[in-house]
Write a protein that holds these residues in place. Structure first.
Motif, PDB file in Angstrom:
ATOM      1  N   UNK A   1      13.278   9.229   6.620  1.00 40.85           N
ATOM      2  CA  UNK A   1      12.122  10.058   5.849  1.00 40.85           C
ATOM      3  C   UNK A   1      12.336  11.527   5.811  1.00 40.85           C
ATOM      4  N   UNK A   2      11.571  11.512   4.660  1.00 40.70           N
ATOM      5  CA  UNK A   2      11.689  13.584   4.587  1.00 40.70           C
ATOM      6  C   UNK A   2      10.692  13.566   2.873  1.00 40.70           C
TER       7      UNK A   2
ATOM      8  N   UNK B   1       6.691   1.453   7.112  1.00 40.94           N
ATOM      9  CA  UNK B   1       7.351   2.741   6.308  1.00 40.94           C
ATOM     10  C   UNK B   1       5.829   3.030   5.558  1.00 40.94           C
ATOM     11  N   UNK B   2       5.468   1.951   5.184  1.00 37.67           N
ATOM     12  CA  UNK B   2       4.079   2.101   4.341  1.00 37.67           C
ATOM     13  C   UNK B   2       2.815   3.334   5.025  1.00 37.67           C
ATOM     14  N   UNK B   3       3.000   3.046   6.167  1.00 35.99           N
ATOM     15  CA  UNK B   3       2.125   3.672   7.345  1.00 35.99           C
ATOM     16  C   UNK B   3       2.618   5.112   6.879  1.00 35.99           C
ATOM     17  N   UNK B   4       4.223   5.501   7.575  1.00 37.47           N
ATOM     18  CA  UNK B   4       4.201   6.565   7.405  1.00 37.47           C
ATOM     19  C   UNK B   4       4.435   7.423   6.113  1.00 37.47           C
ATOM     20  N   UNK B   5       4.540   6.473   5.553  1.00 34.50           N
ATOM     21  CA  UNK B   5       4.220   7.044   3.619  1.00 34.50           C
ATOM     22  C   UNK B   5       2.335   7.573   3.371  1.00 34.50           C
ATOM     23  N   UNK B   6       2.212   6.957   3.416  1.00 33.85           N
ATOM     24  CA  UNK B   6       0.116   6.831   3.178  1.00 33.85           C
ATOM     25  C   UNK B   6       0.199   8.278   4.401  1.00 33.85           C
TER      26      UNK B   6
ATOM     27  N   UNK C   1       3.723  11.475  -4.048  1.00 27.25           N
ATOM     28  CA  UNK C   1       2.550  11.723  -3.301  1.00 27.25           C
ATOM     29  C   UNK C   1       1.232  12.533  -4.180  1.00 27.25           C
ATOM     30  N   UNK C   2       1.499  11.640  -5.207  1.00 26.59           N
ATOM     31  CA  UNK C   2       0.483  11.490  -6.037  1.00 26.59           C
ATOM     32  C   UNK C   2      -0.492   9.742  -6.135  1.00 26.59           C
ATOM     33  N   UNK C   3       0.318   9.325  -6.997  1.00 25.53           N
ATOM     34  CA  UNK C   3      -0.033   8.576  -6.850  1.00 25.53           C
ATOM     35  C   UNK C   3       0.777   6.977  -6.233  1.00 25.53           C
ATOM     36  N   UNK C   4      -0.295   6.260  -6.388  1.00 24.43           N
ATOM     37  CA  UNK C   4       0.110   5.186  -5.161  1.00 24.43           C
ATOM     38  C   UNK C   4       1.436   4.256  -5.488  1.00 24.43           C
ATOM     39  N   UNK C   5       2.424   4.219  -5.947  1.00 25.15           N
ATOM     40  CA  UNK C   5       4.079   3.890  -6.583  1.00 25.15           C
ATOM     41  C   UNK C   5       5.330   4.342  -6.011  1.00 25.15           C
TER      42      UNK C   5
END
Lengths: 126, 121
Positions: free
Chosen positions: B62-63, B3-8, B84-88
């Motif tokens: 995921x979307x 999930x983390x990789x997909x998000x980043x 998608x701006x900050x890492x949270x």
């Protein structure tokens, strides 16, 4: 979009505990999603962010602290004259009432922009 | 891919796309997320997104929705909003309306209370 204004210490406690119905201690002003998108489109919320050092944003909430509320009133009044649209004037005056109440109460204004609850982003459980 | 990789990965691609198309509104939206992260990160806990997704969802969906990258599944009451701006990210409870601030949960998956009255934010 919702705007919360605690009227006293009890109101701050109610705000902390996520009270969602207006009480004698906590004023809550509800704007429609359409009003939020309109205010966002004409950059009113961006203007508040710049003048008050807050980050009002979609899916988030942020506080305009007591010391910045006069700035909020000032920029809102300037924009009412500059934009000169009936819809904006009506919404902006509601915001000014909130700012003034918070100053009188020595508290703050919290702005929560939840967007459109019908959007696909929020998938209701079956 | 976790999930983390997909998000980043998604976040990177989205940022590149909006810069390429000079989408000023989207760029500004992302900047606010970045500013919020920098303003409040000292109050937040570091959490393993992969571990949380594995705990909450059997079949994650995921979307990407502009400002947010969401993770949920059809069976779960939870939804994760990754910025998608900050890492949270924030966790939401789908049984509580989005109009209510109680929709958002803390890391113990309980309503994320404000803490103004005791001086914390």
């Amino acid at each position: 979009m919702k705007v919360y204004v605690p009227k006293n210490k009890k109101g701050v406690e109610e705000f902390d505990c996520l009270v969602e119905e207006e009480t004698s201690n906590l004023k809550i002003v509800q704007f429609t999603p359409e009003d939020y998108f309109y205010l966002n489109k004409i950059k009113y919320l961006d203007s508040l962010n710049v003048e008050c050092g807050c980050i009002i944003d979609l899916y988030e909430d942020d506080i305009i602290p007591l010391e910045k509320l006069n700035n909020a009133i000032e920029i809102t009044e300037i924009l009412i004259k500059y934009i000169n649209e009936e819809r904006f004037t009506k919404l902006a005056n509601q915001m000014i009432e909130c700012f003034k109440l918070a100053i009188e109460s020595k508290t703050f204004v919290d702005v929560y922009c939840y967007g459109n609850p019908k959007s696909h982003l929020y998938i209701k459980n079956k | 891919m976790g999930a983390k990789s997909l998000y980043l990965d998604n976040r990177q691609k989205y940022r590149e796309e909006i810069k390429l198309t000079n989408n000023l509104k989207a760029i500004k939206d992302i900047e606010r997320g970045f500013d919020r992260f920098n303003k409040y990160k000292s109050f937040w806990q570091v959490v393993d997104l992969d571990e949380l997704v594995e705990r909450l969802f059997k079949n994650p969906i995921y979307e990407n929705s502009g400002q947010k990258f969401t993770i949920t599944d059809l069976e779960s009451n939870y939804i994760i909003y990754c910025d998608n701006g900050g890492s949270y990210f924030r966790v939401g409870d789908k049984t509580i309306p989005l109009e209510h601030k109680g929709h958002y949960l803390n890391i113990d998956l309980k309503p994320a209370l404000n803490e103004i009255s005791n001086g914390k934010n």
